[in-house]
Design a protein around this motif. Sequence first.
Motif, mmCIF file in Angstrom:
data_model
loop_
_atom_site.group_PDB
_atom_site.id
_atom_site.type_symbol
_atom_site.label_atom_id
_atom_site.label_comp_id
_atom_site.label_asym_id
_atom_site.label_seq_id
_atom_site.Cartn_x
_atom_site.Cartn_y
_atom_site.Cartn_z
ATOM 1 N N GLU A 95 97.927 -94.199 52.147
ATOM 2 C CA GLU A 95 97.326 -92.568 52.245
ATOM 3 C C GLU A 95 98.287 -91.668 52.957
ATOM 4 O OE1 GLU A 95 92.942 -94.229 52.213
ATOM 5 O OE2 GLU A 95 93.390 -94.548 49.944
ATOM 6 N N GLY A 96 98.013 -92.243 53.974
ATOM 7 C CA GLY A 96 98.795 -90.754 54.838
ATOM 8 C C GLY A 96 99.747 -91.083 54.441
ATOM 9 N N LEU A 97 100.803 -92.064 54.955
ATOM 10 C CA LEU A 97 102.128 -91.051 54.009
ATOM 11 C C LEU A 97 102.008 -90.935 52.371
ATOM 12 C CD1 LEU A 97 103.774 -94.910 54.931
ATOM 13 C CD2 LEU A 97 104.168 -92.189 55.632
ATOM 14 N N LEU A 98 101.379 -91.041 51.245
ATOM 15 C CA LEU A 98 101.615 -90.491 50.307
ATOM 16 C C LEU A 98 101.223 -88.228 50.632
ATOM 17 C CD1 LEU A 98 99.231 -93.101 47.954
ATOM 18 C CD2 LEU A 98 102.333 -92.017 47.665
ATOM 19 N N ALA A 99 100.081 -88.758 51.094
ATOM 20 C CA ALA A 99 99.611 -87.075 51.029
ATOM 21 C C ALA A 99 100.362 -86.207 51.970
ATOM 22 C CB ALA A 99 98.458 -86.911 52.353
ATOM 23 N N GLN A 100 101.676 -86.738 52.835
ATOM 24 C CA GLN A 100 103.086 -86.217 53.782
ATOM 25 C C GLN A 100 104.102 -86.054 51.898
ATOM 26 O OE1 GLN A 100 104.781 -88.779 56.435
ATOM 27 N NE2 GLN A 100 102.437 -88.586 58.567
ATOM 28 N N ARG A 101 103.962 -86.690 51.426
ATOM 29 C CA ARG A 101 105.098 -86.500 50.347
ATOM 30 C C ARG A 101 104.652 -86.315 49.056
ATOM 31 N NH1 ARG A 101 105.923 -91.069 53.504
ATOM 32 N NH2 ARG A 101 108.270 -91.527 54.344
ATOM 33 N N ASP A 102 102.880 -85.136 49.124
ATOM 34 C CA ASP A 102 102.632 -84.618 48.099
ATOM 35 C C ASP A 102 102.789 -85.381 46.788
ATOM 36 O OD1 ASP A 102 101.808 -82.004 49.315
ATOM 37 O OD2 ASP A 102 103.559 -81.717 49.639
ATOM 38 N N LEU A 103 102.201 -86.635 47.450
ATOM 39 C CA LEU A 103 102.704 -87.475 45.591
ATOM 40 C C LEU A 103 101.170 -88.797 45.926
ATOM 41 C CD1 LEU A 103 105.232 -90.305 46.504
ATOM 42 C CD2 LEU A 103 105.214 -88.745 45.120
ATOM 43 N N VAL A 104 100.757 -88.718 44.776
ATOM 44 C CA VAL A 104 99.386 -88.806 44.269
ATOM 45 C C VAL A 104 99.166 -90.436 43.518
ATOM 46 C CG1 VAL A 104 97.600 -87.103 44.858
ATOM 47 C CG2 VAL A 104 98.550 -87.830 42.259
ATOM 48 N N LEU A 105 98.270 -91.166 43.415
ATOM 49 C CA LEU A 105 98.406 -92.686 42.949
ATOM 50 C C LEU A 105 97.532 -92.366 41.790
ATOM 51 C CD1 LEU A 105 97.455 -95.048 46.348
ATOM 52 C CD2 LEU A 105 99.585 -94.589 44.431
ATOM 53 N N ALA A 106 98.364 -92.415 40.313
ATOM 54 C CA ALA A 106 97.380 -93.070 39.431
ATOM 55 C C ALA A 106 96.419 -93.970 39.326
ATOM 56 C CB ALA A 106 98.862 -93.283 37.971
ATOM 57 N N PRO A 107 95.257 -94.365 38.340
ATOM 58 C CA PRO A 107 94.236 -94.963 39.187
ATOM 59 C C PRO A 107 94.630 -96.490 38.925
ATOM 60 C CG PRO A 107 92.790 -93.395 37.912
ATOM 61 C CD PRO A 107 94.321 -92.920 37.815
ATOM 62 N N ALA A 108 95.465 -97.104 38.323
ATOM 63 C CA ALA A 108 96.217 -97.957 37.865
ATOM 64 C C ALA A 108 97.112 -98.674 39.068
ATOM 65 C CB ALA A 108 96.796 -98.092 36.538
ATOM 66 N N ALA A 109 98.031 -97.732 39.406
ATOM 67 C CA ALA A 109 98.598 -97.378 40.722
ATOM 68 C C ALA A 109 97.588 -97.800 42.331
ATOM 69 C CB ALA A 109 99.409 -95.938 40.436
ATOM 70 N N ARG A 110 97.012 -97.448 42.165
ATOM 71 C CA ARG A 110 95.883 -97.440 43.399
ATOM 72 C C ARG A 110 95.394 -99.219 43.336
ATOM 73 N NH1 ARG A 110 93.833 -95.122 47.207
ATOM 74 N NH2 ARG A 110 94.321 -92.573 46.017
ATOM 75 N N THR A 111 95.497 -99.131 42.027
ATOM 76 C CA THR A 111 94.631 -100.745 41.953
ATOM 77 C C THR A 111 96.052 -101.335 42.378
ATOM 78 O OG1 THR A 111 92.786 -100.315 40.383
ATOM 79 C CG2 THR A 111 93.728 -102.151 40.595
ATOM 80 N N THR A 112 97.290 -101.439 41.826
ATOM 81 C CA THR A 112 98.682 -102.298 42.046
ATOM 82 C C THR A 112 98.589 -102.479 43.126
ATOM 83 O OG1 THR A 112 98.621 -101.779 39.513
ATOM 84 C CG2 THR A 112 100.326 -102.880 41.293
ATOM 85 N N LEU A 113 98.549 -100.633 44.139
ATOM 86 C CA LEU A 113 98.468 -101.294 45.283
ATOM 87 C C LEU A 113 98.019 -101.911 46.716
ATOM 88 C CD1 LEU A 113 101.275 -100.237 48.182
ATOM 89 C CD2 LEU A 113 100.066 -97.654 47.716
ATOM 90 N N ALA A 114 96.605 -101.887 46.426
ATOM 91 C CA ALA A 114 95.762 -102.295 47.062
ATOM 92 C C ALA A 114 95.885 -103.717 46.644
ATOM 93 C CB ALA A 114 94.580 -102.121 46.480
ATOM 94 N N GLU A 115 96.314 -104.294 45.428
ATOM 95 C CA GLU A 115 96.667 -106.706 45.935
ATOM 96 C C GLU A 115 98.076 -106.247 46.439
ATOM 97 O OE1 GLU A 115 96.914 -106.126 41.551
ATOM 98 O OE2 GLU A 115 94.786 -106.006 40.760
ATOM 99 N N LEU A 116 98.962 -105.235 46.552
ATOM 100 C CA LEU A 116 100.075 -105.902 46.722
ATOM 101 C C LEU A 116 100.344 -105.766 48.257
ATOM 102 C CD1 LEU A 116 102.432 -103.654 45.180
ATOM 103 C CD2 LEU A 116 102.820 -105.583 45.089
ATOM 104 N N LEU A 117 99.576 -104.633 49.023
ATOM 105 C CA LEU A 117 99.211 -104.633 49.881
ATOM 106 C C LEU A 117 97.691 -105.605 50.944
ATOM 107 C CD1 LEU A 117 99.078 -100.875 50.787
ATOM 108 C CD2 LEU A 117 100.255 -102.020 50.735
ATOM 109 N N ALA A 118 96.686 -106.070 50.288
ATOM 110 C CA ALA A 118 96.213 -107.215 50.716
ATOM 111 C C ALA A 118 97.457 -108.573 50.449
ATOM 112 C CB ALA A 118 95.216 -107.615 49.017
ATOM 113 N N ALA A 119 98.477 -108.720 49.469
ATOM 114 C CA ALA A 119 99.159 -109.844 49.695
ATOM 115 C C ALA A 119 99.989 -109.943 50.655
ATOM 116 C CB ALA A 119 100.217 -109.684 48.177
ATOM 117 N N LEU A 120 100.209 -108.292 50.860
ATOM 118 C CA LEU A 120 101.104 -107.926 51.948
ATOM 119 C C LEU A 120 100.273 -108.585 53.436
ATOM 120 C CD1 LEU A 120 103.853 -106.973 52.896
ATOM 121 C CD2 LEU A 120 102.685 -104.964 53.280
ATOM 122 N N SER A 121 99.752 -108.003 53.717
ATOM 123 C CA SER A 121 98.680 -108.383 54.823
ATOM 124 C C SER A 121 98.554 -109.715 55.455
ATOM 125 C CB SER A 121 97.575 -107.750 54.900
ATOM 126 O OG SER A 121 95.763 -107.754 54.144
#
Length: 169
Positions: A95-121
């Motif tokens: 979220e910090g990196l996205l804010a720095q780049r003036d990017l936002v997540l669509a709701p479905a993208a937020r879910t997808t990213l959360a799943e990716l990060l959960a797997a990554l962790s």
Amino acid sequence: MEASRSMMTSGHAGVLFVDEAYALVKDPKDSFGREALDALIKQIEDRRDDLVVVLAGYSAEMAELLDANPGVRSRFPTVIHFEDYDAEELMAIAEGLLAQRDLVLAPAARTTLAELLAALSEEPGLEHGNGRAVRNTLELAARRQAVRIAGGGITDVAVLQMLEACDFE
């Protein structure tokens, strides 16, 4: 070697932070790394009252560094281990990196990213559970988004700033 010595003696008091310090001894054929480590150890002794040195790196590689020279371990008696970021912390970084780049997540993208990060962790390994992996994931998504919208004549800023779920697949 002179460059290393110059960097260490440039100030009267201070902190020297050496990230990926294990690289100094990674290659046994690399005499420069060993010489730099020897120069660092000398400076630590000579300037013990006005120089703080922090060596950082991955745990296993840092153990090799501490064993590479008899004087290293005794001069760095404190070892602090930091756990990898968990999924929630990785999302906060994203979220910090996205804010720095003036990017936002669509709701479905937020879910997808959360799943990716959960797997990554949960994946073992040096590339996982850290901020660099988050940055790489977001940069790849931004490249995919650029390809997806290229040539579409899109001028709506909200669309140009929006990452969609497909950008993470």
